[in-house]
Every structure is written in C-alpha cells, then in structure tokens.
Design an enzyme around this catalytic site. Sequence first.
Site, PDB file in Angstrom:
ATOM      1  N   ASN A 179      58.462  56.737  61.029  1.00  0.00           N
ATOM      2  CA  ASN A 179      58.351  56.144  59.690  1.00  0.00           C
ATOM      3  C   ASN A 179      58.961  54.744  59.598  1.00  0.00           C
ATOM      4  O   ASN A 179      58.748  54.032  58.602  1.00  0.00           O
ATOM      5  CB  ASN A 179      58.954  57.068  58.620  1.00  0.00           C
ATOM      6  CG  ASN A 179      58.083  58.269  58.300  1.00  0.00           C
ATOM      7  OD1 ASN A 179      58.569  59.354  58.000  1.00  0.00           O
ATOM      8  ND2 ASN A 179      56.760  58.095  58.367  1.00  0.00           N
TER       9      ASN A 179
ATOM     10  N   ASP B 233      54.592  65.816  52.422  1.00  0.00           N
ATOM     11  CA  ASP B 233      53.587  64.766  52.612  1.00  0.00           C
ATOM     12  C   ASP B 233      52.730  64.593  51.364  1.00  0.00           C
ATOM     13  O   ASP B 233      52.452  65.556  50.637  1.00  0.00           O
ATOM     14  CB  ASP B 233      52.709  65.115  53.834  1.00  0.00           C
ATOM     15  CG  ASP B 233      52.021  63.883  54.403  1.00  0.00           C
ATOM     16  OD1 ASP B 233      52.360  62.750  54.001  1.00  0.00           O
ATOM     17  OD2 ASP B 233      51.125  64.051  55.253  1.00  0.00           O
TER      18      ASP B 233
HETATM   19  C1  IPE Z   1      55.218  62.937  58.603  1.00  0.00           C
HETATM   20  O1  IPE Z   1      54.502  62.352  57.563  1.00  0.00           O
HETATM   21  C2  IPE Z   1      56.652  62.573  58.493  1.00  0.00           C
HETATM   22  C3  IPE Z   1      57.354  63.120  57.321  1.00  0.00           C
HETATM   23  C4  IPE Z   1      56.847  63.907  56.421  1.00  0.00           C
HETATM   24  C5  IPE Z   1      58.734  62.742  57.207  1.00  0.00           C
HETATM   25  P1  IPE Z   1      53.682  60.983  57.773  1.00  0.00           P
HETATM   26  O2  IPE Z   1      52.945  60.781  56.521  1.00  0.00           O
HETATM   27  O3  IPE Z   1      54.608  59.931  58.227  1.00  0.00           O
HETATM   28  O4  IPE Z   1      52.733  61.392  58.993  1.00  0.00           O
HETATM   29  P2  IPE Z   1      51.361  60.782  59.523  1.00  0.00           P
HETATM   30  O5  IPE Z   1      51.611  59.331  59.797  1.00  0.00           O
HETATM   31  O6  IPE Z   1      50.334  60.991  58.474  1.00  0.00           O
HETATM   32  O7  IPE Z   1      51.064  61.571  60.762  1.00  0.00           O
HETATM   33  C1  IPE Z   2      56.184  61.482  51.917  1.00  0.00           C
HETATM   34  O1  IPE Z   2      54.806  61.294  51.845  1.00  0.00           O
HETATM   35  C2  IPE Z   2      56.678  61.746  53.291  1.00  0.00           C
HETATM   36  C3  IPE Z   2      57.436  60.638  53.905  1.00  0.00           C
HETATM   37  C4  IPE Z   2      57.167  60.231  55.130  1.00  0.00           C
HETATM   38  C5  IPE Z   2      58.534  60.000  53.199  1.00  0.00           C
HETATM   39  P1  IPE Z   2      54.079  59.969  52.359  1.00  0.00           P
HETATM   40  O2  IPE Z   2      54.905  58.800  52.029  1.00  0.00           O
HETATM   41  O3  IPE Z   2      53.725  60.134  53.794  1.00  0.00           O
HETATM   42  O4  IPE Z   2      52.785  60.016  51.463  1.00  0.00           O
HETATM   43  P2  IPE Z   2      51.307  59.614  51.879  1.00  0.00           P
HETATM   44  O5  IPE Z   2      50.957  60.418  53.111  1.00  0.00           O
HETATM   45  O6  IPE Z   2      51.307  58.149  52.153  1.00  0.00           O
HETATM   46  O7  IPE Z   2      50.466  59.995  50.700  1.00  0.00           O
HETATM   47 MG    MG Z   3      52.059  60.840  54.765  1.00  0.00          MG
END
Ligand code: IPE
Ligand code: IPE
Ligand code: MG
Length: 243
Positions: free
Chosen positions: A65, A17
């Site tokens: 997602n 994340d």
């Molecule tokens: C969780 O991350 C899903 C993955 C890392 C694949 P998100 O960034 O999508 O989660 P939320 O929306 O902050 O809970």
């Molecule tokens: C990567 O981080 C995890 C995926 C869900 C692909 P994010 O894309 O959630 O990054 P942030 O949370 O927007 O910074």
């Molecule tokens: Mg995220």
Amino acid sequence: MDYSKLKVPNHVAIIVDGNGRWATEKGMSRSDGHNEGFLNLKKLSAYIFSRDIKYLSAYLFSTENFKRSKQEVSFLMNLLVGKLEEILDFCHKEKIKTVFSGREENLSDKVIKTMRKIEEETKNYKNKVFNICFNYGGHAEIIDATKKIVKDVQDGNLDVDKLNEEVFSKYLYQDLPQVDLLIRTSGEQRLSNFMLWQNSYAEFYFPKTYFPDFNENEFDKAILEYTKRDRRFGGIHYEDKNN
Ligand code: IPE
Ligand code: IPE
Ligand code: MG
C-alpha cells in the site's frame, strides 16, 4: 441471529476492502471512505467478539500500500495515530487484547509508538484477540520468520531437525491458530499477500459489499454460509463416511 445452531469459527480474518470505491461512488473523498471504514470496523469487531469468536484478524495496510499517493498513505497512518484514545477505550470496554502484525520498517516513530502502546495496555486480556495487520505482507512474514529461525539454529537455540509446522508457526509475528473463515469485502477474489501461512485451509467468502456497508447482518450471512461448508482437510465428504 441465533448462533447456537450455527458453526462458529474460532479465527475469522477480514481483508478490509472497498473503502475507496464506497466513497468515490458517493462523490466523497477516499479519506471519507477510510473514516467510514474505521467506524464500521469498530462496530463490526465488537459484534464479532460478542458472537463467541475468539480470534479476529484484520488487514488494514499492506506492505504494497506504500504504492499509493503520499497523501493517502499519510492519511491512513494518521488515522491510526489520531484514534489512539478511541481504540484504547474500545479495547478496555470490550476486554480485547490487541496485537499488531507487520514490519516496523518505513513506519514513523509516532505510528510505532501508537501500536506498542495499544499492545502494552491490552496485553493482559485473555479471551479475545484482535490481530491488526499493518504494514503487513505474507511474504515478508515468512522471510522474517525464516531469518529468526536461522539465527536460533546458528546460536544453538534450535535443533534444525526439530523444526516442524508447529515450531515454524511460533516464529511468525503472532502465535495464532489457523484462520477458519476468510472474508474479503468489495468483490475482489484474491489474497493480496494476506496471512499466506495461516490461510492454508481457510474457507473463503467474497461478498460484493464494500467494507463500510459490511454490517452485522452481512456478517451473519457469512457465518450462515460457513456453516454449510464441509471442511474436509484432505479427508472425505461426511456423507461418504459410512461407505
Ligand atoms: C489489500 O487491499 C490490502 C488491505 C486490505 C490492507 P488492496 O486494495 O490494497 O489490494 P489490491 O491492490 O486490490 O490487490
Ligand atoms: C481499504 O480499501 C483497504 C486499504 C488498503 C486501506 P481500499 O482503499 O483498498 O478501497 P478500494 O479498493 O480502492 O475501493
Ligand atoms: Mg482495495
């Protein structure tokens, strides 16, 4: 870092994340952040397996997602397809068995083919297992397992009285041991539907670092912290055991 004096978890799970924020704060695009996250995942996973950790799970795309823009979703899908050869070279070099967890529903044929090819080509490696959670949801996994169980009971292949936690686990996407250490980068402190069954007794670690910057040194800090944790599993604190 010398791991001989540390407790080394058997199964580490990472919620990748912060790729988006990493890029935005640098004035780059979210896609640049995902590219950088991929590069880091490759380096970091090689390091993790080199530390005698046998199972690594990584959450790369959740069932939720799909709520993101079409452009970002297709970038993430194409990233996996486009890196096929690179991923295969990596798995062969490091001798890693790679499996994918998640639903095929809503994924393109190209993505499904890529996942199945990686699984097929790496299935004979035994010592290191990389579980990639892609189009994965913890609720979906439990529902899918339940459906398979109901079918087996109806077909006479499973006696419902024999259903216990061990048998249930075998109906999940992969037959993996419970997670010992769960890491979520970027400072968020939630599971976001990740491996709900497998994380029931995991130790949680929530570094503020965005995933592209979560390097070997950061990982060592997680293991140091894990070593200090007293895992009781419902028992009593180790210092009280002689009382
Ligand atoms: C969780 O991350 C899903 C993955 C890392 C694949 P998100 O960034 O999508 O989660 P939320 O929306 O902050 O809970
Ligand atoms: C990567 O981080 C995890 C995926 C869900 C692909 P994010 O894309 O959630 O990054 P942030 O949370 O927007 O910074
Ligand atoms: Mg995220």
